[in-house]
Design a protein around this motif. Sequence first.
Motif, short mmCIF file in Angstrom:
data_model
loop_
_atom_site.label_atom_id
_atom_site.label_comp_id
_atom_site.label_asym_id
_atom_site.label_seq_id
_atom_site.Cartn_x
_atom_site.Cartn_y
_atom_site.Cartn_z
N HIS A 164 0.85 -1.20 0.00
CA HIS A 164 0.00 0.00 0.00
C HIS A 164 0.88 1.24 0.00
N ASN A 165 0.55 2.20 -0.85
CA ASN A 165 1.31 3.45 -0.85
C ASN A 165 0.43 4.61 -0.43
N SER A 166 1.01 5.79 -0.39
CA SER A 166 0.30 6.97 0.12
C SER A 166 -0.87 7.38 -0.77
N LYS A 167 -0.89 6.89 -2.03
CA LYS A 167 -1.97 7.24 -2.95
C LYS A 167 -3.08 6.20 -2.93
N ASP A 168 -3.02 5.27 -1.97
CA ASP A 168 -4.03 4.23 -1.82
C ASP A 168 -4.08 3.31 -3.05
N THR A 169 -2.93 3.13 -3.68
CA THR A 169 -2.83 2.19 -4.79
C THR A 169 -1.74 1.19 -4.46
N LEU A 170 -1.61 0.18 -5.30
CA LEU A 170 -0.60 -0.85 -5.06
C LEU A 170 0.79 -0.25 -5.20
N SER A 171 1.66 -0.59 -4.25
CA SER A 171 3.03 -0.06 -4.28
C SER A 171 3.78 -0.54 -5.52
N GLU A 172 4.89 0.15 -5.80
CA GLU A 172 5.75 -0.27 -6.90
C GLU A 172 6.52 -1.51 -6.43
N ILE A 173 6.06 -2.67 -6.86
CA ILE A 173 6.65 -3.94 -6.42
C ILE A 173 7.22 -4.66 -7.64
N ASP A 174 8.41 -5.21 -7.49
CA ASP A 174 9.03 -5.98 -8.58
C ASP A 174 8.47 -7.40 -8.55
N PHE A 175 7.29 -7.58 -9.13
CA PHE A 175 6.63 -8.88 -9.09
C PHE A 175 7.43 -9.95 -9.84
N GLU A 176 8.14 -9.56 -10.90
CA GLU A 176 8.92 -10.53 -11.65
C GLU A 176 10.01 -11.14 -10.78
N ARG B 186 -2.98 -11.76 -9.03
CA ARG B 186 -2.96 -11.68 -10.50
C ARG B 186 -1.58 -11.27 -11.01
N ARG B 187 -0.97 -10.26 -10.36
CA ARG B 187 0.35 -9.78 -10.80
C ARG B 187 1.42 -10.84 -10.61
N LEU B 188 1.34 -11.61 -9.52
CA LEU B 188 2.31 -12.67 -9.31
C LEU B 188 2.18 -13.75 -10.38
#
Length: 830
Positions: free
Chosen positions: A439-451, A474-476
Amino acid sequence: MEYRIGTRGSRLALSQAEYVRERLQGAYPEDAFTVQVIKTRGDMILDKPLHQIGDKGVFVKEIEEKLLLGEIHIGVHSMKDMPSAAAEGLTFARAWKREDYRDVLILREGASLEDLPKGAVIGTGSRRREFQLKRLRPDIKVVGIRGNVDTRLKKMEEEKLDGLVLAAAGLKRLGMEDRITRYLEVEEMIPAPAQGILGLEILESNTGLLEMLNRLSDKETVEAVKAERGFLQEMGGSCHIPAGAVCRNMNNHGLCLDVMYGNETGSRQAYAKVWGDEPDMLSKKAAVSIRRQIAGKVYLVGAGPGDAGLITVKGLKAIREAACIIYDRLAAPELLKEAKADCEIIYAGKARDAHTMKQEEINRLLVKKSMEYERIVRLKGGDAYVFGRGGEEGIYLQEAGVPFEVIPGISSAIAGPEYAGIPVTHRGIVQGFHVVTAHNSKDTLSEIDFEALAKEKETCVFLMGLSKVDEIARRLIEAGKPSSAMAAVISKATTPKQRTCVSDLSHIGGKVKEAGLTSPAVIVVGDVVCLRDKLDYFEKKPLFGKKYLIPKIGAKTTGLKELLQEKGADVTEIQVGEIVKKKKIFSAEQLKSVDWLLFTSKNGVEAAFLNFVESGLDLRSLGGCRIGVIGAKSAEALQAYGIYADLLPADFNSDGLVEALKPYLTGKEKVWYFKAENADGHLKEALEAFCRFEEIVVYENCGVEVDLGDLEPLAEYNGILFTCASSVKRLMEALHTRRNALPEHGNEKTEKSEKSEKEEKTGENKRGCNIYSIGPKTTACLKSCGRELEGIENIWEARQASYEGLAELCVATSASQREPIYSPLSPQQS
């Protein structure tokens, strides 16, 4: 245009207003300027020191109200009397040239402070001046004095004070410079911030008038105001805290700011001198210097993931010693009960969609409280740094000059999965783990390196991502993680409300929605999830998922609650009474004549021994007495005083004690029974024929105002546990009062009541609420209540009248191993 100038009515205030009027009239002859007198609260209360009637703002409120109403255009104040920021909708013009900033000494006799006799009496209405006078002459007695300059001078003569401390500016503006005995230089007494400067206050929207006033400003004075009032604002802006500041232009050496700051009692004071070119930077440097000298220490404490027992030993010690605690939503509420009675407790919780305080406000609050208290605890859920903002708070404190210390906490990233039976690492399965915030400050998914996460075999732990479970899964999968990979979501981990969903990645989102899990939650992805069946112990505790209510006597957490929590239960306590000790004086001669001392509760033991101590008696005075008790808790209370009971009946009730004691009685023995004032006379009736029986009242079980607060309907609990008859009666009375206080709604029905009615008709709500009794007297009281306890299903009585007996009963009934002794639905039972 005609401009009205508002001022107080004292001679000095009028002189200042007239000075402003003359300057404006000279500069703007085409306009008219008049003076209007306004009475303020500060002018009306002259018999109390300033800090006892509020703050310096009591001299300005009425004037500001007139400005906001448009009845006057300019408010003229002594700038030193103004709060550190202007009121909403108002602003200050740039400062005009200041008058003398120094304080002065006016003496009835003598020419200097050194000339005064030992114990001389000086009058002042300012604690800033008082504290600095004491530094110069510790032997001087300082008395409070209020009023205008003429009033103070008159009081000095009438009350035979040796002298006064006043502001040089006021005396000069009144033409009374000849009354000054001695000027107090900055090295001797630092004046109030902005002393000698006039505050010209106007409506913020009146830009034309603001421009007119600003044309008459003085650059050097403007810089002084910025630095001096900037320092006051940096220190919290409170006018009733002793603070001094004066900024001087030292020509080639730049600006010099001298400051002082103290607490309300003067026990902590600090002084600083800083140099620079920018007023704003000067005020910050001065504040940091002051805090480094006298600020209390802030402890950034990790409270753990929810279970209050997971606090560290060092963290618990900090809580118990704190003078102020600022806590988060995720910190276990039970931890606050460990705080001292006089500890200031402030909630600064932050939920996803509702912030009680913004982070910037919390940072400033920590600094502010550091100037009020020696030890401040910032209590944060989990660990202070792991995806919390403790690091930001630490940096802010360090930059502000406030000392701090970090006490790590157990992170939910590890503890949450463990309580669900999932180790984040396991030999032969996985050698490491990743922890990321979802979770980030904009209430969206954080920048995560799913790969990167998908390629690794290590366990993945996501925090603060409950609303993003579907997207994470889904991203995983898109990044290459098998859709069959196992995942678990643990809600409210480590608490009795913990719930866990397990599925593969392709279905975990649906499972979570179906279960209705709520935050906070921990998401775990990896092969270790498969170990849950073997390692899950927490959710398999005998009372896990059960909710119980305990009406208790006293404010402390009961041992019964702790026993039930150990078995996994969710327990709510509500205070219905308190123990009030009764004072009795005993003599050693009295105790020599006593053969038996009887106690039926630990409260009786503690009250009696408190009286023994206050009577100057020790254990030797009890050498000839034998002691009988009811129950293990009474026996344990005795052992705390180094005494073991001579008699502990197998049945923990009055009848058991009577039958156990009778064989020892011949009719000659003297027996003292230490009891509550409102206890029944059963023991006396049963034993007075067999001995010389005497009741000694040493305490009283008193009722308190019962705060039902957000107590859920009784049917929502699996059981209510009563440890005495008085708790039954008091809870009944509180529920009856609340029921009668509810407003009438005629034929209107709430959504909740309609739902309950529907469940009753369809038989969906069959759980009901079991009632647990500690013994026969409590049971008898419960039976007499009949249907008064709404939602009652059955009454159960412990086989042994103890907390342990009640806890075992809850386990047995939960497993359907016991039958109730009474049901209001089946009156023939008894």
